[in-house]
Design a protein around this motif. Structure first.
Motif, mmCIF file in Angstrom:
data_model
loop_
_atom_site.group_PDB
_atom_site.id
_atom_site.type_symbol
_atom_site.label_atom_id
_atom_site.label_comp_id
_atom_site.label_asym_id
_atom_site.label_seq_id
_atom_site.Cartn_x
_atom_site.Cartn_y
_atom_site.Cartn_z
ATOM 1 N N GLU A 154 1.208 -1.298 -0.189
ATOM 2 C CA GLU A 154 0.272 0.473 0.374
ATOM 3 C C GLU A 154 1.326 1.028 0.110
ATOM 4 O O GLU A 154 0.763 2.033 -0.505
ATOM 5 C CB GLU A 154 -0.558 -0.026 0.714
ATOM 6 C CG GLU A 154 -1.619 1.049 1.313
ATOM 7 C CD GLU A 154 -3.015 0.786 -0.045
ATOM 8 O OE1 GLU A 154 -3.933 1.420 0.112
ATOM 9 O OE2 GLU A 154 -3.155 -0.278 -0.156
ATOM 10 N N ASN A 159 -0.257 -2.319 -5.281
ATOM 11 C CA ASN A 159 -0.830 -2.828 -5.040
ATOM 12 C C ASN A 159 -2.724 -2.352 -6.018
ATOM 13 O O ASN A 159 -3.060 -1.506 -4.922
ATOM 14 C CB ASN A 159 -1.838 -3.055 -2.941
ATOM 15 C CG ASN A 159 -2.628 -3.949 -2.852
ATOM 16 O OD1 ASN A 159 -3.232 -4.715 -3.196
ATOM 17 N ND2 ASN A 159 -3.539 -3.373 -1.179
ATOM 18 N N PRO A 217 -7.891 -1.413 0.370
ATOM 19 C CA PRO A 217 -7.218 -0.658 -0.549
ATOM 20 C C PRO A 217 -7.447 0.405 -0.624
ATOM 21 O O PRO A 217 -8.459 1.182 -1.797
ATOM 22 C CB PRO A 217 -6.666 -1.853 -1.564
ATOM 23 C CG PRO A 217 -7.125 -3.026 -1.743
ATOM 24 C CD PRO A 217 -8.075 -2.909 0.029
#
Length: 696
Positions: A154, A159, A217
């Motif tokens: 992240e 991601n 996310p």
């Protein structure tokens, strides 16, 4: 020991009226530490400590002097400067912790109890003087453990996966734990139905995800349809189009460039502007911006907005229509994760059927809380079952989930019972031969075997929901009759025309129709709240109608308990009667003593039912009674209606409830009310044919 003393004193001067209070709190501990000191010495120490605390808080001392502090005070260092007869105070505060030092646990517990009693006494005094602090509503909190790998991905921005994993998280509401060490995996493109009993935390979970307390996310866009659109001069159609921020930004820039070019300004940069304009047109073409108004119009039409309504300013719509508008904006914007909480509550049957069909083609991830059984059988590809502070995933719609859950519970119970029998058999062998030297090795192996067996727990059976309406005495007919009634809020514009409707104690009538067709107006005519423009309403003199409106829950007093609410509405009865009334609708135990605001939507509905039935009505008029109720409570409501010996007229779009209870179906349409002989199946067929015509 020192930690206890510091903790007691850190609460401040407010906990101690005089040195006797302070001596009661810590005197026993000081006697243990300062062996050989007399009671007077310890009391003198308490006097000095109290003076220090008063100085720190700016309280006047016995000699009248006040010291204003410009910096924090450290009690340990101040104690070192006291008079010689208390020079050992410093050792109390600054002494390093000695593991060999033992404190009498009973004296410590006694000191804590005395302090607690004094605090409770002050609270009682405050309540008696009506100076109690205002009730503070508890708020939900969430905690989550994320892996280092995900955190690094992240942070680096690598991601890019569309699947969502929320692992090892807790959710609490005040002191009550809703979820513990729970896990959710949402695969991209699948549609999840979140189900579970009222009050377990379904709505709270959606809010934790949407507000970011549960991390997902950062590249995944989330939209939670919870609040209605704020009304202003923007039209309904334009309000939906504005959700596409990229399109709106490009169109705005296009207008600015065209204004500059047409005005002839900055001729030297005309080439650059033309190039930029070409790029804007290419981007608009790629996103099919010209088709956006048509797409938005289709969504609005499906949710019940006519062409005229789509051009109306949003401030002209009621709260229910603004919620529909919020749903339309969400469907148009197509976020990566769409969160819906009871989306069918505000919709009529036609809009519900359209939404079911629309969501079956939803391209991204959907997480929806719903208690509409037919909706859950039609829309979700997966079910997430919230119970016992965890979430269990099941493949398939609600019907498949119910079968799988029943089979799983049956197997788990069999496995548990089999293990209990096995344990009992082995334990019997151990008990029989425990003191037999020849069987010692066998006994030891059996004991070790029992220790290695996995610990199975019996299946937690959910408490059955039972609703109970009051018993009523029979009345001789006619009970209720509307004779050739017409009604209009304006003399020249009738809402209902030439309505004939009769009802008895055996009646189970369901009124259906589109929003705005006059269903609520018809209910008010039945209740006698509105006077017919033409025609007459005839009712038995002993008829006692009770009305449950679809906004009944919002009209409850939120800052008092359920018991207090009934007591205010129906004073003079024993507390036990209020508790019994609430208990007949599933609000028992501690729930009845919580503030109404802290209850879930379904629990508030049950309180509203209890309040409605407190007056012992013999005829129920229910407007959307299933809003906020879970599936089990809707089932219990249907059973309660069937057992009720009075009459029932209801407005509902919950197919399951209608099929359970209704013997007559009345359709409001274009100012008329007509009976459908074929029942709900015929009505659903009519609505589906209308939708097919609309889509052509």
């Amino acid at each position: 020991m020192s930690y206890y003393v510091e903790g007691v004193l850190s609460n401040g001067i407010e906990d101690f009226e005089d040195s006797d209070d302070l001596y009661d709190a810590i005197g026993g501990i000081l006697h243990e530490v300062a062996e050989g000191r007399s009671v007077d010495d310890i009391r003198d120490i308490c006097d000095k400590l109290l003076d220090i605390m008063r100085v720190e808080c700016g309280v006047k001392l016995k000699n009248g002097n006040t010291k204003v502090l410009n910096a924090p005070v450290h009690l340990g260092s101040m104690a070192a400067n006291l008079q010689d007869n208390v020079d050992n105070i410093k050792s109390i505060w600054m002494l390093q912790r000695d593991e060999t030092l033992k404190v009498d646990a009973k004296k410590l517990e006694k000191a804590e109890q005395k302090l607690q009693q004094k605090q409770e006494k002050r609270l009682e005094t405050a309540v008696s003087n009506k100076t109690a602090p205002p009730v503070k509503l508890e708020s939900a909190t969430a905690s989550q453990v994320t892996s280092k790998k995900e955190a690094k991905m992240e942070a680096k921005g690598v991601n890019r996966g569309q699947d969502i994993r929320i692992e090892n998280f807790d959710v609490a509401y005040g002191d009550r734990v809703l979820l513990q060490a729970a896990n959710i995996v949402l695969a991209f493109g699948r549609r999840y139905g979140l189900v579970g009993r009222n009050g377990l935390g379904k709505t709270t979970l959606l809010r934790m995800i949407s507000c970011g307390q549960l991390r997902i996310p950062s590249h995944v866009s989330v939209l939670h349809v919870e609040q209605e659109v704020v009304g202003n001069d923007t039209t309904a159609l334009q309000s939906v189009l504005e959700c596409d921020v990229a399109r709106e930004t490009l169109l705005k820039r296009e207008k600015e460039i065209n204004v500059q070019i047409n005005a002839g300004f900055l001729r030297c940069t005309d080439a650059k502007l033309s190039t930029e304009l070409s790029e804007i047109y290419a981007s608009l073409g790629a996103m099919e911006a010209d088709k956006a108004p048509a797409k938005a119009s289709v969504i609005l039409a499906g949710l019940g907005f006519t062409k005229e309504m789509q051009e109306r300013a949003t401030k002209q719509f009621s709260g229910g229509w603004r919620m529909r508008l919020a749903l339309a904006r969400a469907l148009f914007s197509r976020p990566d994760l769409l969160l819906l909480d009871e989306p069918t509550n505000m919709l009529d049957m036609k809009a519900i059927i359209w939404l079911e069909n629309y969501l079956q083609q939803w391209p991204t991830t959907l997480l929806v809380v719903s208690h509409d059984r037919h909706f859950l059988d039609t829309v979700p590809t997966d079910i997430l079952y919230l119970h016992s502070q965890r979430i269990d995933p099941y493949r398939g719609n609600y019907e498949k989930f119910e079968k799988a859950k029943t089979e799983k519970s049956r197997n788990q119970q069999r496995e548990y019972e089999a293990q209990m029998q096995h344990r009992a058999h082995v334990q019997e062998f151990i008990d029989r031969f425990r003191y037999n030297a020849n069987r010692a090795s066998s006994v030891q192996s059996k004991i070790k075997m029992l220790e290695k067996l996995p610990e199975l727990k019996p299946i937690d059976k959910e408490v059955e929901v039972v609703l109970k309406f009051p018993e009523v005495e029979p009345l001789s007919p006619p009970i209720l009759q509307l004779n050739e009634i017409s009604f209009g809020y304006l003399p020249d514009k009738l809402v209902l025309n030439n309505v004939d409707l009769g009802a008895t104690f055996e009646s189970r009538i369901c009124i259906v129709g589109e929003n705005g067709a006059g269903k609520t107006t018809l209910l008010k005519l039945i209740l006698g709240v509105l006077t017919p423009t033409v025609g007459t309403r005839v009712a038995h003199r002993n008829l006692r109608c009770a009305y449950f409106s679809q906004h009944h829950v919002d009209q409850l007093e939120m800052d008092i308990t359920s018991v207090d609410l009934l007591q205010r509405e129906f004073p003079g009865k024993p507390i036990e009667e209020y508790r019994r009334q609430l208990g007949s609708f599933g609000i028992s135990g501690d729930l009845a003593l919580q503030t109404v605001a802290s209850l879930s939507g379904g629990q508030k509905s049950r309180v509203a039912f209890a309040k409605m039935c407190m007056a012992k009505p013999n005829f129920l008029v229910l407007d959307e009674p299933t809003n906020h109720l879970d599936i089990e409570t809707i089932e219990a409501l249907g059973i309660a209606i069937n057992k009720y010996t009075g009459g029932v007229i209801l407005v509902s779009h919950d197919e399951r409830l209608i099929r359970m209870v209704c013997k007559e179906l009345w359709v409001c349409n274009k100012g008329t009310v007509k009976s459908i002989e074929g029942g709900f199946d015929e009505y659903r067929g009519i609505v589906e044919r209308e939708l097919q015509e609309l889509s052509k």
